[in-house]
Design a protein around this motif. Structure first.
Motif, short mmCIF file in Angstrom:
data_model
loop_
_atom_site.label_atom_id
_atom_site.label_comp_id
_atom_site.label_asym_id
_atom_site.label_seq_id
_atom_site.Cartn_x
_atom_site.Cartn_y
_atom_site.Cartn_z
N LEU A 173 50.91 -82.35 -85.75
CA LEU A 173 49.87 -82.00 -86.71
C LEU A 173 49.68 -80.49 -86.73
O LEU A 173 49.56 -79.85 -85.67
CB LEU A 173 48.55 -82.69 -86.34
N ARG A 174 49.68 -79.92 -87.93
CA ARG A 174 49.41 -78.49 -88.10
C ARG A 174 48.23 -78.33 -89.05
O ARG A 174 48.27 -78.84 -90.18
CB ARG A 174 50.65 -77.77 -88.64
N VAL A 175 47.21 -77.62 -88.59
CA VAL A 175 45.98 -77.44 -89.36
C VAL A 175 45.62 -75.96 -89.39
O VAL A 175 45.59 -75.30 -88.35
CB VAL A 175 44.81 -78.26 -88.77
N LEU A 176 45.31 -75.45 -90.57
CA LEU A 176 44.90 -74.06 -90.72
C LEU A 176 43.41 -73.93 -90.43
O LEU A 176 42.59 -74.71 -90.92
CB LEU A 176 45.20 -73.57 -92.14
N VAL A 177 43.05 -72.95 -89.61
CA VAL A 177 41.65 -72.59 -89.39
C VAL A 177 41.46 -71.16 -89.86
O VAL A 177 42.33 -70.30 -89.67
CB VAL A 177 41.23 -72.76 -87.92
N VAL A 178 40.34 -70.90 -90.51
CA VAL A 178 40.12 -69.60 -91.16
C VAL A 178 38.82 -68.98 -90.67
O VAL A 178 37.86 -69.70 -90.36
CB VAL A 178 40.10 -69.74 -92.70
N PRO A 179 38.78 -67.63 -90.63
CA PRO A 179 37.54 -66.97 -90.21
C PRO A 179 36.51 -66.98 -91.35
O PRO A 179 36.79 -66.54 -92.46
CB PRO A 179 38.00 -65.55 -89.90
N GLU A 180 35.33 -67.52 -91.06
CA GLU A 180 34.23 -67.57 -92.02
C GLU A 180 32.90 -67.56 -91.27
O GLU A 180 32.81 -68.13 -90.18
CB GLU A 180 34.29 -68.83 -92.89
N ASP A 181 31.90 -66.95 -91.86
CA ASP A 181 30.54 -67.01 -91.33
C ASP A 181 30.48 -66.58 -89.87
O ASP A 181 29.82 -67.22 -89.03
CB ASP A 181 29.97 -68.44 -91.47
N GLU A 182 31.19 -65.49 -89.55
CA GLU A 182 31.21 -64.94 -88.20
C GLU A 182 31.72 -65.95 -87.17
O GLU A 182 31.30 -65.95 -86.01
CB GLU A 182 29.82 -64.44 -87.79
N GLY A 183 32.59 -66.80 -87.62
CA GLY A 183 33.20 -67.79 -86.73
C GLY A 183 34.46 -68.34 -87.37
O GLY A 183 35.12 -67.64 -88.16
N TRP A 184 34.79 -69.61 -87.07
CA TRP A 184 36.03 -70.21 -87.59
C TRP A 184 35.73 -71.59 -88.16
O TRP A 184 34.94 -72.35 -87.62
CB TRP A 184 37.06 -70.32 -86.47
N ARG A 185 36.42 -71.89 -89.30
CA ARG A 185 36.25 -73.17 -89.96
C ARG A 185 37.63 -73.77 -90.27
O ARG A 185 38.65 -73.07 -90.26
CB ARG A 185 35.44 -73.03 -91.25
N VAL A 186 37.64 -75.06 -90.58
CA VAL A 186 38.89 -75.80 -90.77
C VAL A 186 39.24 -75.89 -92.26
O VAL A 186 38.44 -76.38 -93.06
CB VAL A 186 38.77 -77.21 -90.17
N ALA A 187 40.43 -75.41 -92.60
CA ALA A 187 40.95 -75.52 -93.97
C ALA A 187 41.77 -76.81 -94.06
O ALA A 187 43.01 -76.78 -94.02
CB ALA A 187 41.79 -74.30 -94.32
N TYR A 188 41.08 -77.94 -94.19
CA TYR A 188 41.75 -79.23 -94.08
C TYR A 188 42.77 -79.48 -95.18
O TYR A 188 43.72 -80.24 -95.00
CB TYR A 188 40.70 -80.36 -94.07
N ASN A 189 42.59 -78.83 -96.34
CA ASN A 189 43.57 -79.00 -97.42
C ASN A 189 44.95 -78.50 -97.03
O ASN A 189 45.95 -78.83 -97.68
CB ASN A 189 43.11 -78.27 -98.68
N GLU A 190 45.01 -77.68 -95.99
CA GLU A 190 46.29 -77.10 -95.54
C GLU A 190 46.92 -77.93 -94.41
O GLU A 190 47.85 -77.48 -93.78
CB GLU A 190 46.06 -75.67 -95.06
N THR A 191 46.41 -79.11 -94.16
CA THR A 191 46.91 -79.94 -93.06
C THR A 191 48.30 -80.49 -93.37
O THR A 191 48.56 -80.97 -94.47
CB THR A 191 45.95 -81.12 -92.81
N ILE A 192 49.18 -80.43 -92.39
CA ILE A 192 50.53 -80.99 -92.51
C ILE A 192 50.79 -81.88 -91.29
O ILE A 192 50.56 -81.47 -90.16
CB ILE A 192 51.59 -79.89 -92.59
N LEU A 193 51.25 -83.10 -91.55
CA LEU A 193 51.60 -84.03 -90.47
C LEU A 193 53.09 -84.33 -90.56
O LEU A 193 53.56 -84.89 -91.55
CB LEU A 193 50.79 -85.31 -90.58
N ASP A 194 53.82 -83.95 -89.51
CA ASP A 194 55.24 -84.31 -89.41
C ASP A 194 55.33 -85.58 -88.56
O ASP A 194 55.10 -85.54 -87.34
CB ASP A 194 56.04 -83.19 -88.76
#
Length: 301
Positions: free
Chosen positions: A167-188
């Protein structure tokens, strides 16, 4: 790539109310109104409720607020997936990035969207790295990579979810922390060895030839493709002959399978040419740690 499809029922309700208000206003503008400016006869004729003196609660259109951002990329993905595994969708919703919350603005939408999601049962983070997608580069996001375990399922709506995969999931910096960009999830996905496919195919053929029930070896919603080959085997005489295992992507007529359980079946489904005593192609699918008989097709020419 994960996709989110949702509907905001509360927004629909609010729009209906707003439409009624506009209809009442239109009726009043037609003349003949009373001192308050309403045209009671028009309202009654249209069968509308009396909304005079009432205010429309436009707060129903507002999205639910996000939760607190995670302090690190590692914490973001671990907290998010732990919440998903535990069924704590309020927590996982709160960790979504702003772009994802445009698709699912409320917790109710997020919960509804899970009908299309895999059900995670475990996750072990193995690596954090720089992302290569446009969004990762634009945001300075990080990609969390790890081994995920899931509830294996196969159906006509979501196709195949494996028992495990990378599983590969993108996390992005937001609101002085980190959030999950679930639309970018890839499952091999990880699939079971094809060694087990031959054993399942032979068990199915032997049971069908003996006129026995084969349903416990088959797709739970019924065999796809051409029906009746099992009955023909029951009445046939001769030795069973199994050809080589071939990818469904190489079959000239995979349509019955593709149309029922997604085009991705061209990658994960396999078939055997049954050469005797009845000639047809037997399609198998990986499910969990084993294989099932998915379809019977006319023989490839």
């Amino acid at each position: 790539m994960a996709t989110l499809q949702c509907q905001n029922s509360r927004a629909k309700h609010a729009l209906i109310v707003l439409s009624l208000v506009l209809l009442v206003a239109t009726a009043a503008a037609c003349g003949g109104g009373n001192e308050s400016g309403r045209n009671d006869e028009a309202v009654e004729a249209l069968g509308l409720p009396d909304l005079s003196g009432q205010r429309v609660d436009v707060s129903a259109l507002a999205p639910d607020p996000a939760g607190e951002a995670a302090p690190s990329p590692e914490a973001a993905i671990e907290q998010f997936l732990r919440a998903e595994i535990d069924g704590d969708f309020a927590t996982s919703f709160g960790l979504l990035a702003a772009e994802e919350r445009l698709d699912v603005p409320t917790l109710a939408d997020w919960i509804d969207a899970h009908v299309d999601f895999p059900q995670y049962t475990g996750f072990e983070l193995t690596e954090m790295s720089d992302g290569e997608s446009d969004r990762a580069e634009e945001t300075g996001g990080r990609v969390a990579t790890g081994t995920a375990t899931l509830v294996p399922t196969l159906d006509e709506f979501n196709g195949l979810f494996p028992a495990s995969g990378e599983l590969r999931v993108l996390v992005v910096p937001e609101d002085e922390g980190w959030r999950v960009a679930y639309n970018e999830t890839i499952l091999d996905p990880d699939y079971p060895s094809t060694d087990g496919a031959e054993a399942v195919a032979r068990r199915w053929l032997e049971a069908a030839s003996a006129c026995e029930d084969t349903s416990d070896l088959e797709y739970e919603f019924g065999l796809l493709g051409v029906t009746g080959f099992g009955d023909k085997l029951c009445a046939a005489e001769g030795d069973l002959s199994l050809g080589k295992l071939t990818s469904l992507g190489d079959h000239p007529i995979p349509t019955p399978v593709v149309a029922s359980v997604s085009a991705q079946s061209l990658d994960w489904a396999k078939y055997y040419r049954i050469e005797s005593p009845v000639e047809f192609d037997l399609v198998l699918a990986p499910l969990g740690d084993n294989w099932i008989v998915l379809a019977a097709l006319l023989p490839a020419q």
